[in-house]
Design an enzyme around this catalytic site. Structure first.
Site, PDB file in Angstrom:
ATOM      1  N   ALA A  46      10.823  -2.312  -1.256  1.00  0.00           N
ATOM      2  CA  ALA A  46      10.227  -3.598  -1.629  1.00  0.00           C
ATOM      3  C   ALA A  46      10.674  -4.645  -0.618  1.00  0.00           C
ATOM      4  O   ALA A  46      11.866  -4.806  -0.378  1.00  0.00           O
ATOM      5  CB  ALA A  46      10.659  -3.984  -3.037  1.00  0.00           C
ATOM      6  N   GLU A 118       3.900 -15.875  -3.064  1.00  0.00           N
ATOM      7  CA  GLU A 118       3.072 -14.670  -2.942  1.00  0.00           C
ATOM      8  C   GLU A 118       1.848 -14.853  -3.830  1.00  0.00           C
ATOM      9  O   GLU A 118       1.781 -15.808  -4.611  1.00  0.00           O
ATOM     10  CB  GLU A 118       3.869 -13.423  -3.330  1.00  0.00           C
ATOM     11  N   HIS A 234      -1.746  -2.150  -2.777  1.00  0.00           N
ATOM     12  CA  HIS A 234      -1.282  -3.352  -2.067  1.00  0.00           C
ATOM     13  C   HIS A 234      -2.305  -3.648  -0.980  1.00  0.00           C
ATOM     14  O   HIS A 234      -2.728  -2.736  -0.266  1.00  0.00           O
ATOM     15  CB  HIS A 234       0.095  -3.088  -1.458  1.00  0.00           C
ATOM     16  N   ARG A 280      -3.537  -9.625  -6.335  1.00  0.00           N
ATOM     17  CA  ARG A 280      -3.737  -8.452  -5.479  1.00  0.00           C
ATOM     18  C   ARG A 280      -5.007  -7.669  -5.736  1.00  0.00           C
ATOM     19  O   ARG A 280      -5.586  -7.107  -4.818  1.00  0.00           O
ATOM     20  CB  ARG A 280      -2.575  -7.482  -5.681  1.00  0.00           C
ATOM     21  N   HIS A 341       0.338   1.468  -4.305  1.00  0.00           N
ATOM     22  CA  HIS A 341       1.607   0.740  -4.218  1.00  0.00           C
ATOM     23  C   HIS A 341       2.389   0.751  -5.512  1.00  0.00           C
ATOM     24  O   HIS A 341       3.616   0.911  -5.504  1.00  0.00           O
ATOM     25  CB  HIS A 341       1.275  -0.695  -3.824  1.00  0.00           C
ATOM     26  N   ARG A 376      -0.450  -6.192 -11.694  1.00  0.00           N
ATOM     27  CA  ARG A 376       0.887  -6.782 -11.562  1.00  0.00           C
ATOM     28  C   ARG A 376       0.892  -7.918 -10.545  1.00  0.00           C
ATOM     29  O   ARG A 376       0.354  -7.770  -9.435  1.00  0.00           O
ATOM     30  CB  ARG A 376       1.881  -5.721 -11.097  1.00  0.00           C
TER      31      ARG A 376
HETATM   32  C1  SIN Z   1       5.492  -7.237  -0.972  1.00  0.00           C
HETATM   33  O1  SIN Z   1       6.453  -7.668  -0.337  1.00  0.00           O
HETATM   34  O2  SIN Z   1       4.343  -7.591  -0.745  1.00  0.00           O
HETATM   35  C2  SIN Z   1       5.736  -6.227  -2.050  1.00  0.00           C
HETATM   36  C3  SIN Z   1       6.456  -6.828  -3.171  1.00  0.00           C
HETATM   37  C4  SIN Z   1       5.807  -6.421  -4.460  1.00  0.00           C
HETATM   38  O3  SIN Z   1       5.032  -5.483  -4.503  1.00  0.00           O
HETATM   39  O4  SIN Z   1       6.067  -7.101  -5.457  1.00  0.00           O
END
Ligand code: SIN
Length: 526
Positions: A46, A118, A234, A280, A341, A376
């Site tokens: 991660a 994020e 991902h 995502r 992912h 998620r």
């Molecule tokens: C990322 O750094 O994009 C992955 C972290 C995650 O999947 O929460």
């Protein structure tokens, strides 16, 4: 064969398993199975960080609300609030253990550690250790676990099945050592922390993902599985056909990275007002569509505008890896593709990690707690590992139950397994899942997947079922059965929601959707 007796048996040594071991070991003796610590386990890979409400300008209700939006109507709000509420204490615990989170040099930031953004998060709330947070957390936890007198770590054993008794309790696990010798580990409480099921797919973001072994070991004891159809891809894995899988953290988009399509143009602003920072499921689907429409093998991620110094400062691991593959993040856009992912579904648990089987617990990616719903949100997973490990520890510290019911016997084969057959069936399984049960799945594709997977299972039973116990054969058996249950769950959901997108039923079907619950018995019906 050996037989030994244990108090708390934890199967899996990623973030969830290690955190639970440390949190319970002052009260109960722990045996932790961590098969190959250098490579296995997704936590170590991660990059981005851990989501938590840490900034004085952030708010628990906002983190809850963002998680519910990302989960597309399917989160369990109690599980979301339970997890989010524990964020600050979980981070304080990690800091007390010495996790080297990246400081924020700006004294006006209001929090001493740097917080990044994020997808799906409306605020800066991701604490991180450069761009290798999982590794920093795991190494710190391992250091403490390694010196705790009440924790025994076994690197030599792989669990292949759980042990049940006639009262329906879990009583431990059957394990194999490196020479395929059987070891029966009886335990008062057994905790699965075995990771998810991204290994059912051909392209993944980590090199050695689990293939749902823990989920199926639980299902074999009658445990309920939930939401298997929600497999997260991902959006940005480095497109590098000759290299090992390598994630490009969502934090790259969080710090301003753009996704570029066929003509070198951004395509996300036309799809969602949150553009590259949409949740995502939306970003991965948009990339998939862009690739399909233009016959591309990948799209591009462009972070050049951040400047070389900031790129090297924020993303040292990604910068170095790309350089080792001949790509300079500071000078050119890099090729990226979505890859499997994270499994949002898994073994259903309550807030203490208890499954529907007495004395069996599940924490981390193997579990389905209700936090993630249909998708998620980034960096909520390491938080979930910590929150549920600590919740499980509190529960296990207070209860001891025993069962003396007779054990259920397991048949054992004898012939040596065929390596070629294991490799061939595993490849075929991953091809079917990647072609038919990935980012977009149609009714016809799912029907075809169900048929092909049933054939592969028959071939397994014909050729491998009588072989001697073997970790790879056991893993393949679990993977085949989980793939079939995943397809069955996907066929039951007559709508598109979150990570499950089916053009034959493209809309939400229900304003108050239910999670999908499934048991091993569904395989007998299919
Ligand atoms: C990322 O750094 O994009 C992955 C972290 C995650 O999947 O929460």
């Amino acid at each position: 064969m050996t037989e030994s007796h244990h108090d708390v048996l934890i199967i899996g040594g990623g973030a969830a398993g290690l955190a639970l071991a440390l949190e319970i070991a002052d009260r109960r003796a722990v045996t932790l199975l961590q098969p190959t610590p250098d490579t296995r386990g997704a936590s170590r890979w991660a990059q981005g960080g851990i989501a938590a409400v840490l900034s004085p300008s952030d708010d628990v209700d906002d983190h809850v609300a963002d998680t519910l939006v990302a989960g597309d109507g399917l989160c369990d709000e109690a599980a979301v609030r339970f997890t989010v509420d524990q964020g600050p204490a979980a981070i304080a615990w990690l800091l007390s253990l010495g996790v080297p989170f990246t400081p924020d040099p700006d004294p006006s930031a209001g929090y001493p550690y740097h917080l990044t953004r994020e997808g799906g998060h409306g605020a800066r709330r991701i604490i991180h250790a450069d761009d290798a947070t999982g590794r920093a957390v795991i190494e710190t936890l391992e250091r403490h676990v390694g010196t705790h007198a009440n924790i025994t770590v076994r690197h030599d054993l792989s669990a292949i099945a759980l042990i049940a008794d006639t009262a329906g309790h879990c009583r431990g696990a059957r394990c194999l050592d490196e020479a395929s010798q059987l070891h029966v580990l009886m335990a008062r409480d057994t905790v699965l922390a075995t990771g998810g099921a991204s290994g059912l797919y051909r392209h993944t973001t980590s090199p050695h993902p689990a293939s749902g072994e823990g989920m199926m070991m639980a299902a074999e004891l009658g445990a309920e599985l939930m939401n298997l159809e929600f497999q997260q891809f991902h959006p940005t894995c480095l497109y590098d056909p000759q290299g090992a899988p390598f994630l490009i953290s969502e934090a790259v988009r969080g710090e301003g990275g753009y996704l570029l399509g066929a003509g070198g143009e951004r395509f996300m602003p036309n799809i969602d007002p949150r553009a590259e920072l949409a949740p995502r499921d939306i970003v991965a689907r948009a990339i998939d569509t862009e690739m399909q429409r233009n016959g591309l093998d990948h799209v591009w991620l462009d972070i050049r505008h951040l400047g070389e110094e900031a790129i090297r400062h924020h993303f040292p691991t990604i910068h170095a890896h790309c350089a080792s593959r001949g790509l300079d993040l500071a000078r050119t856009p890099i090729p990226v593709v979505p890859a499997a992912h994270y499994s949002c579904g898994g073994v259903s648990t309550d807030l203490s990690g208890a499954t529907t089987v007495p004395r069996l617990y599940a924490i981390g990616e193997v579990a389905c707690t209700g936090l993630h719903g249909a998708n998620r949100m980034a960096s909520n997973s390491l938080l979930e590992c910590l929150a549920f490990a600590r919740g499980c520890a509190r529960h296990l510290a207070e209860r001891h139950s025993d069962s003396t019911a007779p054990l259920i016997e397991h048949p054992q084969g004898t012939a040596p397994p065929s390596r070629e057959m294991i490799a061939e069936l595993g490849d075929a399984l991953r091809n079917v899942m990647s072609a038919r049960v990935a980012i977009v799945r149609s009714d016809a594709g799912l029907a075809e997947a169900a048929r092909r997977l049933a054939e592969l299972s028959e071939r397994y039973t014909a050729h491998l079922a009588r072989t001697a116990p073997d970790p790879d054969a056991a893993s393949l058996w679990h993977a085949l059965r989980l793939a079939r249950l995943t397809v069955a769950s996907a066929r039951m959901r007559r709508e598109s929601r979150g990570l499950h997108h089916n053009p034959d039923c493209p809309l939400h079907a229900d304003a108050a959707p239910s999670p999908s619950r499934i048991y091993l018995s569904a395989l007998e019906a299919s």
